[in-house]
Design an enzyme around this catalytic site. Sequence first.
Site, PDB file in Angstrom:
ATOM      1  N   SER A  61     -68.718  16.526  64.253  1.00 21.80           N
ATOM      2  CA  SER A  61     -69.494  15.603  63.422  1.00 21.80           C
ATOM      3  C   SER A  61     -70.866  16.122  63.017  1.00 21.80           C
ATOM      4  O   SER A  61     -71.526  15.525  62.159  1.00 21.80           O
ATOM      5  CB  SER A  61     -69.664  14.274  64.154  1.00 21.80           C
ATOM      6  OG  SER A  61     -68.453  13.557  64.148  1.00 21.80           O
ATOM      7  N   THR A  62     -71.322  17.210  63.618  1.00 22.20           N
ATOM      8  CA  THR A  62     -72.609  17.765  63.181  1.00 22.20           C
ATOM      9  C   THR A  62     -72.521  18.309  61.755  1.00 22.20           C
ATOM     10  O   THR A  62     -73.547  18.611  61.140  1.00 22.20           O
ATOM     11  CB  THR A  62     -73.064  18.885  64.132  1.00 22.20           C
ATOM     12  OG1 THR A  62     -72.065  19.914  64.176  1.00 22.20           O
ATOM     13  CG2 THR A  62     -73.285  18.334  65.537  1.00 22.20           C
TER      14      THR A  62
END
Length: 685
Positions: free
Chosen positions: A332-333
């Site tokens: 998700s970064t």
Amino acid sequence: MFEFRKQALLQRRQLIIRVVVAVLFVLLCFSVLVNRLWVLQVERYQGLSERAERNRITLVPITPRRGDILDRNGVVLARSHRDYILEMVRGQVGDVPKMLEQLEQIIHLSPLELRRFKRRLGSSNRFASVLLKSNLTDDEAATFAAHSYKFKGVSLKARWVREYPEGESAAHAIGYVGRISERDQEQLEEKGLEGNYRGTEVIGKKGIEASYEERLHGKTGWEEVEIAASGKPVRVLKRTDPIPGDNLRLSLDMGLQKLVESIYNDPKNLQRGALVAIDPRNGQVLAYVSAPSYDPNLFVDGIDVENWRRLSDSPDHPLIDRPIYGTFPIGSTYKPFVALAALNLGVRDPNAKISDPGFFEYGGQRFRNAGGAAYGPTNMHKALVVSSDTYFFGLGPLIGVDALHDFSLQFGFGKKTGIDLMHEKKGILPSREWKKKSFKSPAQQKWIPGDTISVSVGQGYNSLTITQLAQATATLAANGVYTKPHLVNWIENPVLKKVEQTVSEPEYKVDVAQEHIDLVKSALAEVNAKGTARRIFAGAGYNSAGKTGTAQVFSLKGTKYKAEALNKRLHDHALYMGFAPVENPQIAVALIVENGGWGSSVAAPIARKVFDYWLAPERANIPEYIPKIDDMEQQEEISPDLVIPENIPANPDDKAPGHTPEILAPVEINRNGRESTQNDEAGER
């Protein structure tokens, strides 16, 4: 009577003939001698005189002092000190075992030193100098000098030795030196630098030591030494002093570096991973951590077999430079950059609310949120704060993989960032063209919609480095200004008293509207204030922004993820990216804890400690270091005047173990694509 006179006349004629022949023979001999003298003294005078001069005079190289490496605050990370060594030429020693037995009576030789000596002796020729013992004390050097007449073929020499005072700390950034190998020699010859390395035994192998080798090495000096017919030096005719190498001042802060390393190396919870911290205002790398690490001092004189096996056979791969060589799915970064791509292309109104029932359905297949969480109506701001996979699953097909590739490339993904270290990997930023080149089967070369859906949440074919993630985070924090990340900030020439800054200007500005950057930044700030990292950053005396991430390391293929039932090395990776303070970012961080689990509970706490340290009130008034000319000291050069003057420096080709193998990092690529449960941050995790 007549006959007697006739015979006497014949004898006199014969005598005259003999005298004439003898005279002619003598004249012929003298002619040959005169001719030979003419050839030697006149015709070949120039060449023969030069050869005679070369036999009388020899050039002795003087090794320059290698430049020091320091951190931003002046902490010495690599330096050179004077050392005495014993070397032996086997062709000049009659009985080697007997010589060793006699030598041990005056100087102690450890079992390790004897093993190393015998190994080097077996791989060298009879007339090459072989290192027998290093790091002699002054007393040992004086003792040998007093008994040197007993040891023909063994000589005492002085040399510069590389030392790394901080040991394992920042070892992957600094690198190490090792003995010059055949491959190194070939590369020096290709560059035309072999003359400058006469008498030099070591060369930079990894890290800064390798990438700044020519600046650190300096320029070799020379002495013209007159020698007798026996080869013994008589006097020094001429000397050209060596020029020391440049000193390098890094942007690393060893206080911050050691803080992070202590977290990864906690004896109660040893962790593997990487962290890179960058100042987004100028691209300076503030911390560069690869855990676990190694001691570079082991490689200076050639690493022994035991230590080499311990490092190379370790399942934790301590020799891998994880920040630039290890590649991972970043989970998700990656979402902030997907959101920016969607805004830049105008594929979705950021205020439009998309239904999030806990899954995204495409082509009859369901892609689920982590943990089965459902967030209901969700706009872009909320999707970033709560890390809604469903929202970003839907963005993937709208953006398209090629457009996402081209946009993300501007932030440093999928290419070499330009950091001043060798062997940086590009990683994998997938596109249709990449897939065509990467697979042989036509069926595998085809890009399918499920591939794009997985890529849009940082999974699938994505395989990127932590340095790329840190650089992208720094570029986002700097409002799209891309400045090349660098470890070496200043190069100091101690002879010319000249200071040079390596990077002073940004490279380019990403083509993205400021309002779009502000929207993403505000959402990332709320991640730390109200979202997945709110508990970790509660009570901080500054405003920060970030994004947690969890990336799976293998395809679930529709099954449910149960960490307790899996081997530790199959657990998810924990990631975090962020910057602080939000109003005027001074530090950007990206990190991974391999097989650590949830990013919010494992990776985010490390980032909090990094921000707390760097933004502590007591550091607020510390100015940026700018070297002054007065601070630079002239380096004292090593003299070839050794304890035993007849020693002539040699350049043996002594290959040390530990340099021949090329250790490769395991590249982790998740190709789950369709029907996999994307294990990522959800809600308060």
